[in-house]
Design a protein around this motif. Structure first.
Motif, PDB file in Angstrom:
ATOM      1  N   ALA A  36       0.878  -1.168   0.000  1.00  0.00           N
ATOM      2  CA  ALA A  36       0.000   0.000   0.000  1.00  0.00           C
ATOM      3  C   ALA A  36       0.917   1.220   0.000  1.00  0.00           C
ATOM      4  CB  ALA A  36      -0.899  -0.018   1.231  1.00  0.00           C
ATOM      5  N   LEU A  37       0.999   1.903  -1.112  1.00  0.00           N
ATOM      6  CA  LEU A  37       2.031   2.910  -1.349  1.00  0.00           C
ATOM      7  C   LEU A  37       1.498   4.331  -1.156  1.00  0.00           C
ATOM      8  CD1 LEU A  37       4.946   3.487  -2.347  1.00  0.00           C
ATOM      9  CD2 LEU A  37       3.985   3.610  -4.668  1.00  0.00           C
ATOM     10  N   PRO A  38       1.996   5.072  -0.153  1.00  0.00           N
ATOM     11  CA  PRO A  38       1.615   6.487  -0.021  1.00  0.00           C
ATOM     12  C   PRO A  38       2.086   7.272  -1.247  1.00  0.00           C
ATOM     13  CG  PRO A  38       2.712   5.671   1.971  1.00  0.00           C
ATOM     14  CD  PRO A  38       2.913   4.638   0.915  1.00  0.00           C
ATOM     15  N   VAL A  39       1.203   8.131  -1.775  1.00  0.00           N
ATOM     16  CA  VAL A  39       1.553   8.852  -2.999  1.00  0.00           C
ATOM     17  C   VAL A  39       1.487  10.369  -2.858  1.00  0.00           C
ATOM     18  CG1 VAL A  39       0.887   6.946  -4.514  1.00  0.00           C
ATOM     19  CG2 VAL A  39      -0.819   8.669  -3.899  1.00  0.00           C
ATOM     20  N   ALA A  40       0.968  10.875  -1.738  1.00  0.00           N
ATOM     21  CA  ALA A  40       0.874  12.330  -1.574  1.00  0.00           C
ATOM     22  C   ALA A  40       0.871  12.664  -0.088  1.00  0.00           C
ATOM     23  CB  ALA A  40      -0.392  12.874  -2.236  1.00  0.00           C
ATOM     24  N   GLY A  41       1.377  13.836   0.234  1.00  0.00           N
ATOM     25  CA  GLY A  41       1.369  14.273   1.627  1.00  0.00           C
ATOM     26  C   GLY A  41       2.462  15.286   1.890  1.00  0.00           C
ATOM     27  N   PRO A  42       2.359  16.036   2.992  1.00  0.00           N
ATOM     28  CA  PRO A  42       3.352  17.065   3.305  1.00  0.00           C
ATOM     29  C   PRO A  42       4.674  16.510   3.790  1.00  0.00           C
ATOM     30  CG  PRO A  42       1.756  16.889   5.079  1.00  0.00           C
ATOM     31  CD  PRO A  42       1.268  15.990   3.983  1.00  0.00           C
ATOM     32  N   TRP A  43       4.748  15.207   3.972  1.00  0.00           N
ATOM     33  CA  TRP A  43       5.978  14.576   4.481  1.00  0.00           C
ATOM     34  C   TRP A  43       6.743  13.827   3.394  1.00  0.00           C
ATOM     35  CZ3 TRP A  43       5.656   9.264   3.861  1.00  0.00           C
ATOM     36  CH2 TRP A  43       4.363   8.728   3.719  1.00  0.00           C
ATOM     37  N   MET A  44       6.307  13.938   2.136  1.00  0.00           N
ATOM     38  CA  MET A  44       6.899  13.085   1.118  1.00  0.00           C
ATOM     39  C   MET A  44       6.892  13.743  -0.254  1.00  0.00           C
ATOM     40  SD  MET A  44       3.908  10.426   0.003  1.00  0.00           S
ATOM     41  CE  MET A  44       4.712  10.342  -1.599  1.00  0.00           C
ATOM     42  N   LYS A  45       7.720  13.190  -1.138  1.00  0.00           N
ATOM     43  CA  LYS A  45       7.688  13.497  -2.558  1.00  0.00           C
ATOM     44  C   LYS A  45       7.343  12.218  -3.311  1.00  0.00           C
ATOM     45  CE  LYS A  45      11.940  14.935  -2.821  1.00  0.00           C
ATOM     46  NZ  LYS A  45      13.208  15.511  -3.384  1.00  0.00           N
ATOM     47  N   LEU A  46       6.724  12.361  -4.448  1.00  0.00           N
ATOM     48  CA  LEU A  46       6.354  11.187  -5.215  1.00  0.00           C
ATOM     49  C   LEU A  46       7.588  10.381  -5.618  1.00  0.00           C
ATOM     50  CD1 LEU A  46       4.073   9.546  -6.450  1.00  0.00           C
ATOM     51  CD2 LEU A  46       4.237  10.969  -8.509  1.00  0.00           C
TER      52      LEU A  46
END
Length: 214
Positions: free
Chosen positions: A145-155
């Motif tokens: 399950a891959l996080p794709v957006a958020g203030p803690w990450m870049k794609l």
């Protein structure tokens, strides 16, 4: 393994007779589900833990275990809600299926903000749900399950994370803030929070906005 995505990070995971729900937060409608065995909560942020939603779910699933770490456990204790504590690298077996915990910290949003506790879950030795982190469990991951957006990450970081774990398949999570009604989410709040005390004005802009700077 059958996975139903209700939105953002709220998933119904069915493996054999086991029914799990992840992170009932406020970026999706409260799912109308029954016969849950457990609810997995990765961390305390509102898009992953919404107490009113959790109460409604538990009303229909009074025997479901809420499995989480100590930090969320304190919040649930204060709210008079039950929980089952799990620690890093600990496992719980339900209906013959293993649920393992990996990781201890939420990914850094900004060095000026406190870090909260986060745990990822490896389910049935197949699916890894990392919560808000790119933690590597050190085990074979078939599905991610891959996080794709958020203030803690870049794609780009998400892509590299998937490349490092080398799963058979990935699917996107943590994408609720990409919906229009969530445009005032953390990608707006956090710049304002950190820049305004420095006398740097934050001027919000959504699609169609006209900005006048003088």
């Amino acid at each position: 393994m059958k996975i139903t995505k209700f939105g953002h990070c709220c998933l119904l995971i069915e493996e054999g007779d086991l029914r799990l729900l992840t992170d009932p937060g406020d970026y999706n409608k409260t799912p109308d589900v029954e016969n849950l065995d457990a609810i997995l909560v990765t961390h305390e942020h509102g898009d992953h833990l919404h107490l009113d939603a959790l109460r409604k779910i538990l009303e229909k699933n009074p025997t479901a275990q809420v499995i989480t770490h100590q930090s969320v456990g304190k919040i649930l204790f204060d709210a008079n809600l039950p929980y089952t504590l799990i620690s890093d690298k600990e496992e719980i077996i339900l209906k013959g299926i293993k649920i393992e915990s990996f990781g201890t910290e939420h990914a850094c949003v900004h060095s000026d903000l406190p870090t909260v506790q986060n745990t990822g879950f490896l389910i049935a030795e197949k699916l890894f749900y990392p919560g808000d982190s790119f933690h590597q469990p050190g085990k074979l991951v078939r599905f991610l399950a891959l996080p794709v957006a958020g203030p803690w990450m870049k794609l780009s970081e998400a892509i590299e994370y998937a490349k490092a774990l080398k799963p058979e398949a990935v699917f996107p999570i943590h994408d609720g803030m990409l919906r229009q009604e969530h445009q005032l989410g953390p990608t707006r709040r956090i710049p304002d929070l950190l820049l305004s005390p420095l006398d740097i004005k934050y001027v919000d802009a959504v699609e169609g906005s006209i900005i006048v700077l003088e």
